[in-house]
Design a protein around this motif. Structure first.
Motif, short mmCIF file in Angstrom:
data_model
loop_
_atom_site.label_atom_id
_atom_site.label_comp_id
_atom_site.label_asym_id
_atom_site.label_seq_id
_atom_site.Cartn_x
_atom_site.Cartn_y
_atom_site.Cartn_z
N ARG A 62 12.87 1.28 -10.77
CA ARG A 62 11.75 2.20 -10.64
C ARG A 62 10.54 1.45 -10.07
O ARG A 62 10.22 0.35 -10.53
N PHE A 63 9.89 2.06 -9.12
CA PHE A 63 8.71 1.45 -8.51
C PHE A 63 7.47 1.84 -9.31
O PHE A 63 7.50 2.78 -10.10
N LEU A 445 2.63 -5.29 -3.76
CA LEU A 445 3.10 -4.35 -2.74
C LEU A 445 2.82 -2.94 -3.21
O LEU A 445 3.25 -2.53 -4.29
N GLU A 446 2.09 -2.16 -2.40
CA GLU A 446 1.66 -0.85 -2.85
C GLU A 446 2.26 0.31 -2.09
O GLU A 446 2.14 1.46 -2.53
N GLU A 490 15.32 11.76 -1.97
CA GLU A 490 15.69 11.58 -3.36
C GLU A 490 15.10 10.30 -3.94
O GLU A 490 14.66 10.24 -5.09
N VAL A 491 15.05 9.24 -3.12
CA VAL A 491 14.38 8.00 -3.55
C VAL A 491 12.92 8.27 -3.90
O VAL A 491 12.41 7.83 -4.94
N ILE A 492 12.25 9.03 -3.04
CA ILE A 492 10.84 9.34 -3.27
C ILE A 492 10.70 10.18 -4.53
O ILE A 492 9.80 9.95 -5.36
N ARG A 493 11.57 11.17 -4.68
CA ARG A 493 11.49 12.04 -5.87
C ARG A 493 11.64 11.23 -7.14
O ARG A 493 10.92 11.45 -8.12
N ARG A 494 12.57 10.28 -7.12
CA ARG A 494 12.83 9.47 -8.31
C ARG A 494 11.88 8.28 -8.43
O ARG A 494 11.84 7.61 -9.45
N ASN A 495 11.14 8.01 -7.34
CA ASN A 495 10.30 6.81 -7.27
C ASN A 495 11.13 5.55 -7.51
O ASN A 495 10.70 4.61 -8.19
#
Length: 497
Positions: A62-63, A445-446, A490-495
């Protein structure tokens, strides 16, 4: 090492015109076995591996909250509308219309027609869930000849774009210069002429005052190193010169333009953060010899420290200056106070990562990893981790954004109309994984911007290479989300992964 020798080395580095490296050895900074295996399978983008890492299956990566997942483009590569609404000629208009300069004689005259289809593209960004969009502003669309009163129709286009991003909850990140220098300035000497840096500051000030309240992040010069190497050493980018004596004077003036733009933002009173966009290539010795270590240090000076040291330390690296020589045009072109301008404090650093470089004792380069369709790109995710941690270690905890990272693949619609690009999914997953590790190890990293949002005009390669998350059928300008786009959503949705 003479400058002529250096030119030849850079030609080989830029074109990857080197023999394949020997079998992989235990090089410093070697990647984890799983990532190495995926890099091997990705060679040529034609053997899609189907695998999930344990971490992805466990859902553990998780980011940080609010991480800025995004995508990137540049004006000349997507906008088209080359002769509309007061836009002037750029060096890339001239270069691409010159026979033999680009593959198939392709130009950016139409490109992805984003100038007319920006609202549709904004909706696609919203549907992907993008949190940030990194784009560039066309200098000749704002000032047809590179100076004077700004063209209101050009400013209005970018105002509509920025407003549309805000309406869709996407943060704008604007690059001021992504290689499309007004041709009128090139006719007066281009970046060899110190006055071009001053003209750039004037242009930047006009854009800041017109759009600044709505743009939270500004990037100054995109990849000055590529302008130097590809535009002035190898000649396969605009303006198409092969002039080793001019190349590093151009580097200095690009860095000066960066610093002047930073100062212009501060003087304008417009809120916003600002920094450079540098393509950084981690350099490794090709073997364990002392000669390779020494050659790698100098190579790194030209590839990375020439740009990083001047911005963050206020000095050019001494080994590079010594190699260029006291009588070089660059050395003679640096005036008192220039380095103070160049090192004006910035708010962030944009890093663009594509490939590592392996340097031999003779100062040449060899290949250690499979390449993509772009034969200069070795697929080595660990290199991203190495460059991010190195920057943080050597230059302090300046906030970092990744503004380009991606892979070209031979994408084409299948019988059902979908575009399946599993290798891009694997490539991005592996690079996201090492980016996560870098964050865990202290790198500030942001955000992360995939190159590219759309298939587009890929400079001297024309339309041959497809780098986009979104497929563009150029005759109809129809857009199709590729498998990688659906996966990225999906990556963005899950962060995270």
């Amino acid at each position: 090492m003479s400058l002529l020798t250096r030119r030849r080395l850079l030609r080989r580095a830029a074109l990857s015109a080197t023999a394949a490296g020997a079998a992989r050895t235990g090089l410093a900074g070697a990647t984890a076995a799983g990532i190495a295996a995926s890099a091997t399978a990705l060679g040529g983008c034609d053997s899609p591996p189907e695998r999930d890492t344990d971490a992805e299956r466990d859902g553990t990566l998780r980011f940080p909250p609010g991480f800025g997942w995004g995508a990137a483009t540049s004006a000349y590569q997507i906008e088209g509308a080359a002769k509309e609404d007061g836009r002037g000629e750029s060096v890339w208009d001239t270069f691409s219309r010159t026979p033999g300069r680009t593959r198939n004689g392709d130009t950016g005259d139409v490109a992805a027609d984003h100038y007319h289809r920006y609202a549709q593209d904004l909706d696609l960004m919203r549907d992907l869930g993008l949190r940030s969009y990194r784009f560039s502003i066309s200098w000749p669309r704002i000032q047809a000849d590179g100076s004077g009163r700004p063209n209101q129709r050009g400013l209005d286009f970018y105002r509509r774009l920025v407003d549309g991003l805000h309406e869709r909850g996407i943060a704008p990140m604007a690059t001021l210069f992504h290689w499309d220098l007004p041709q009128a300035l090139q006719d007066d000497g281009g970046w060899e002429n110190r006055d071009t840096a001053e003209r750039f500051a004037d242009y930047a000030d006009a854009v800041f005052r017109a759009l600044g309240e709505q743009v939270p992040v500004w990037l100054t010069i995109n990849e000055p190193k590529t302008v130097v190497q590809n535009g002035y050493l190898t000649g396969h980018h605009a303006p198409g010169h092969t002039d080793e004596a001019a190349a590093y004077l151009v580097a200095h003036h690009l860095q000066l333009a960066h610093g002047l733009a930073v100062q212009a933002l501060r003087a304008s009173g417009v809120p916003g953060r600002i920094g450079p966009a540098l393509n950084l290539h981690p350099c490794y010795p090709a073997d364990d010899s002392a000669e390779a270590a020494a050659a790698t240090t100098l190579y790194d000076g030209y590839e990375n420290r020439l740009y990083l040291d001047s911005i963050f330390k206020g000095a050019y690296p001494q080994d590079v200056l010594a190699d260029l020589g006291a009588d070089s045009r660059m050395a003679k072109g640096v005036r008192d106070g220039d380095l103070k301008i160049i090192s004006s404090p910035v708010d962030l650093l944009a890093v663009q990562y594509y490939t590592p470089i392996y340097v031999t004792g003779g100062g040449g380069t060899v290949r250690r990893w499979p390449t993509s369709e772009a034969d200069w790109q070795q697929i080595y995710p660990q290199g991203m981790y190495d460059i991010l941690t190195r920057v943080t270690r050597d230059y302090g905890r300046v906030p970092i954004t990744i503004t380009e990272n991606g892979l070209p693949c031979p994408d084409a619609p299948g019988p059902d109309g979908t575009v399946d690009d599993p290798n891009r999914v694997t490539f991005l997953r592996d690079h996201f994984t090492v980016a996560h590790k870098a964050i865990s190890d202290g790198v500030p990293l942001e955000s992360y911007h995939v190159w590219s949002l759309l298939d587009n005009f890929e400079w001297n390669e024309g339309y041959e290479q497809r780098w986009g998350l979104i497929y563009v059928d150029y005759p109809s300008q129809r857009r199709v989300l590729k498998r990688s786009a659906h996966w990225y959503r999906e990556v963005i949705r899950r962060n995270g992964l």
